[in-house]
Design an enzyme around this catalytic site. Structure first.
Site, PDB file in Angstrom:
ATOM      1  N   ASP A   1      -2.551   1.561  11.366  1.00  0.00           N
ATOM      2  CA  ASP A   1      -2.058   2.275  12.089  1.00  0.00           C
ATOM      3  C   ASP A   1      -3.831   2.013  13.764  1.00  0.00           C
ATOM      4  O   ASP A   1      -4.313   1.196  14.466  1.00  0.00           O
ATOM      5  CB  ASP A   1      -2.134   3.743  12.014  1.00  0.00           C
ATOM      6  CG  ASP A   1      -2.937   4.602  13.039  1.00  0.00           C
ATOM      7  OD1 ASP A   1      -2.904   4.694  14.308  1.00  0.00           O
ATOM      8  OD2 ASP A   1      -1.442   5.522  12.568  1.00  0.00           O
TER       9      ASP A   1
ATOM     10  N   PHE B   1       5.622   8.520  15.453  1.00  0.00           N
ATOM     11  CA  PHE B   1       5.326   8.274  14.154  1.00  0.00           C
ATOM     12  C   PHE B   1       6.530   7.780  13.037  1.00  0.00           C
ATOM     13  O   PHE B   1       7.180   8.803  13.858  1.00  0.00           O
ATOM     14  CB  PHE B   1       4.914   9.912  13.656  1.00  0.00           C
ATOM     15  CG  PHE B   1       4.516  10.129  12.317  1.00  0.00           C
ATOM     16  CD1 PHE B   1       2.717   9.622  12.065  1.00  0.00           C
ATOM     17  CD2 PHE B   1       4.655  10.086  11.063  1.00  0.00           C
ATOM     18  CE1 PHE B   1       2.248   9.534  11.007  1.00  0.00           C
ATOM     19  CE2 PHE B   1       4.309  10.218  10.272  1.00  0.00           C
ATOM     20  CZ  PHE B   1       3.077   9.853   9.591  1.00  0.00           C
TER      21      PHE B   1
ATOM     22  N   ILE C   1       1.135  -0.355   6.471  1.00  0.00           N
ATOM     23  CA  ILE C   1       1.364   0.374   8.224  1.00  0.00           C
ATOM     24  C   ILE C   1      -0.600   1.017   8.647  1.00  0.00           C
ATOM     25  O   ILE C   1      -1.643   0.792   7.451  1.00  0.00           O
ATOM     26  CB  ILE C   1       1.935   1.551   8.800  1.00  0.00           C
ATOM     27  CG1 ILE C   1       1.776   1.722  10.433  1.00  0.00           C
ATOM     28  CG2 ILE C   1       0.914   3.124   8.039  1.00  0.00           C
ATOM     29  CD1 ILE C   1       2.552   2.740  10.740  1.00  0.00           C
TER      30      ILE C   1
ATOM     31  N   THR D   1      -8.853   2.213   7.925  1.00  0.00           N
ATOM     32  CA  THR D   1      -8.631   2.839   6.439  1.00  0.00           C
ATOM     33  C   THR D   1      -8.849   1.133   6.010  1.00  0.00           C
ATOM     34  O   THR D   1      -9.407   1.110   5.012  1.00  0.00           O
ATOM     35  CB  THR D   1      -7.025   2.827   5.944  1.00  0.00           C
ATOM     36  OG1 THR D   1      -6.680   4.118   6.863  1.00  0.00           O
ATOM     37  CG2 THR D   1      -6.934   3.084   4.697  1.00  0.00           C
TER      38      THR D   1
ATOM     39  N   ASP E   1       5.528   7.874   4.696  1.00  0.00           N
ATOM     40  CA  ASP E   1       6.263   9.474   4.269  1.00  0.00           C
ATOM     41  C   ASP E   1       5.662  10.171   5.213  1.00  0.00           C
ATOM     42  O   ASP E   1       4.575   9.202   5.879  1.00  0.00           O
ATOM     43  CB  ASP E   1       5.313  10.073   2.961  1.00  0.00           C
ATOM     44  CG  ASP E   1       4.053  10.306   3.270  1.00  0.00           C
ATOM     45  OD1 ASP E   1       3.484  11.022   3.104  1.00  0.00           O
ATOM     46  OD2 ASP E   1       2.962   9.053   4.258  1.00  0.00           O
TER      47      ASP E   1
ATOM     48  N   LYS F   1       0.491  -0.870  14.253  1.00  0.00           N
ATOM     49  CA  LYS F   1       1.053   0.204  15.515  1.00  0.00           C
ATOM     50  C   LYS F   1      -0.127  -0.109  17.185  1.00  0.00           C
ATOM     51  O   LYS F   1      -0.974  -0.593  16.701  1.00  0.00           O
ATOM     52  CB  LYS F   1       1.348   1.394  15.632  1.00  0.00           C
ATOM     53  CG  LYS F   1       1.245   2.982  16.213  1.00  0.00           C
ATOM     54  CD  LYS F   1       0.936   4.103  15.542  1.00  0.00           C
ATOM     55  CE  LYS F   1       2.015   4.324  14.709  1.00  0.00           C
ATOM     56  NZ  LYS F   1       1.599   6.417  14.040  1.00  0.00           N
TER      57      LYS F   1
ATOM     58  N   GLU G   1      -0.360  -3.642   2.267  1.00  0.00           N
ATOM     59  CA  GLU G   1       0.554  -1.701   2.772  1.00  0.00           C
ATOM     60  C   GLU G   1       0.936  -1.766   3.697  1.00  0.00           C
ATOM     61  O   GLU G   1       1.484  -3.127   4.649  1.00  0.00           O
ATOM     62  CB  GLU G   1      -1.304  -1.887   4.017  1.00  0.00           C
ATOM     63  CG  GLU G   1      -1.542  -0.768   4.755  1.00  0.00           C
ATOM     64  CD  GLU G   1      -2.415   0.122   3.833  1.00  0.00           C
ATOM     65  OE1 GLU G   1      -0.831   0.611   3.575  1.00  0.00           O
ATOM     66  OE2 GLU G   1      -2.818   0.633   4.476  1.00  0.00           O
TER      67      GLU G   1
END
EC number: 2.4.2.8
Length: 218
Positions: free
Chosen positions: A138, A187, A136, A142, A194, A166, A134
């Site tokens: 956060d 961010f 990131i 997910t 992206d 993060k 993966e």
């Protein structure tokens, strides 16, 4: 007993680097605040993560599962380093690859709603040693959702490698097995990360500016 590998911790007050010190595409210059992690540092850290992965999983055939789209650069570079270790080691392992595509972001916020919008039949992972790659982590929601999904298929082993984790108050406390960098709650874009599909063509990891957010807002 397996332990999670350490990461490079970037402090909350890390100033980053002036854009003028690096090659930045002209069409993004006004859209970025600073370079946060230069490309060369990303590559060196990825090389070390490859060694950690091989140490932990190198006795088994590995299925490397890439989380698209943001993970593709890290995935490709990590696998290149693993393949180099395979070529130059007395102990080498076969490796196959698979892909899954998830969607959890709108603009700069993780929605918490996880949509699987691509990928092959995950039942092919049954009984396999799986490395999920993966870009990131956060909130962690997910990845927790994806892990609960793949574990239904009775994997022999599953490990997660994420380039970034993060630090955020929204975190559910999930921590991957292999982490490149732990970063503040900013961010970031670039190196295939992206903002509404923009900035994937940027080599460095950078902090997006408010101008950039407004320009590319969905």
């Amino acid at each position: 007993m397996a332990t999670r590998s350490p990461s490079v911790v970037i402090s909350d007050d890390e100033p980053g680097y002036d854009l003028d010190l690096f090659c930045i595409p002209n069409h993004y210059v006004e859209d970025l605040e600073k370079v946060f992690i230069p490309h060369g540092v990303i590559m060196d850290r990825t090389e070390r993560l490859a060694r950690d992965v091989m140490k932990e999983m190198g006795g088994h055939h590995i299925v490397a599962l890439c989380v698209l789209k943001g993970g593709y650069k890290f995935f490709a570079d990590l696998l290149d380093y693993i393949k180099a270790l395979n070529r130059n080691s007395d102990r080498s392992i076969p490796m196959t690859v698979d892909f899954i595509r998830l969607k959890s972001y709108c603009n700069d916020q993780s929605t918490g709603d996880i949509k699987v919008i691509g990928g092959d039949d995950l039942s092919t992972l049954t009984g396999k040693n799986v490395l999920i790659v993966e870009d990131i982590i956060d909130t962690g929601k997910t990845m927790q959702t994806l892990l609960s999904l793949v574990k239904r298929y009775n994997l022999k082993m599953v490990k997660v490698a994420s380039l970034l984790v993060k630090r955020t108050s929204r975190s559910v406390g999930y921590r991957p097995d292999f982490v490149g960098f732990e970063i503040p709650d900013k961010f970031v874009v670039g190196y295939a990360l992206d903002y509404n599909e923009y900035f994937r063509d940027l080599n460095h990891i950078c902090v997006i500016s408010e101008t950039g957010k407004a320009k590319y807002k969905a």
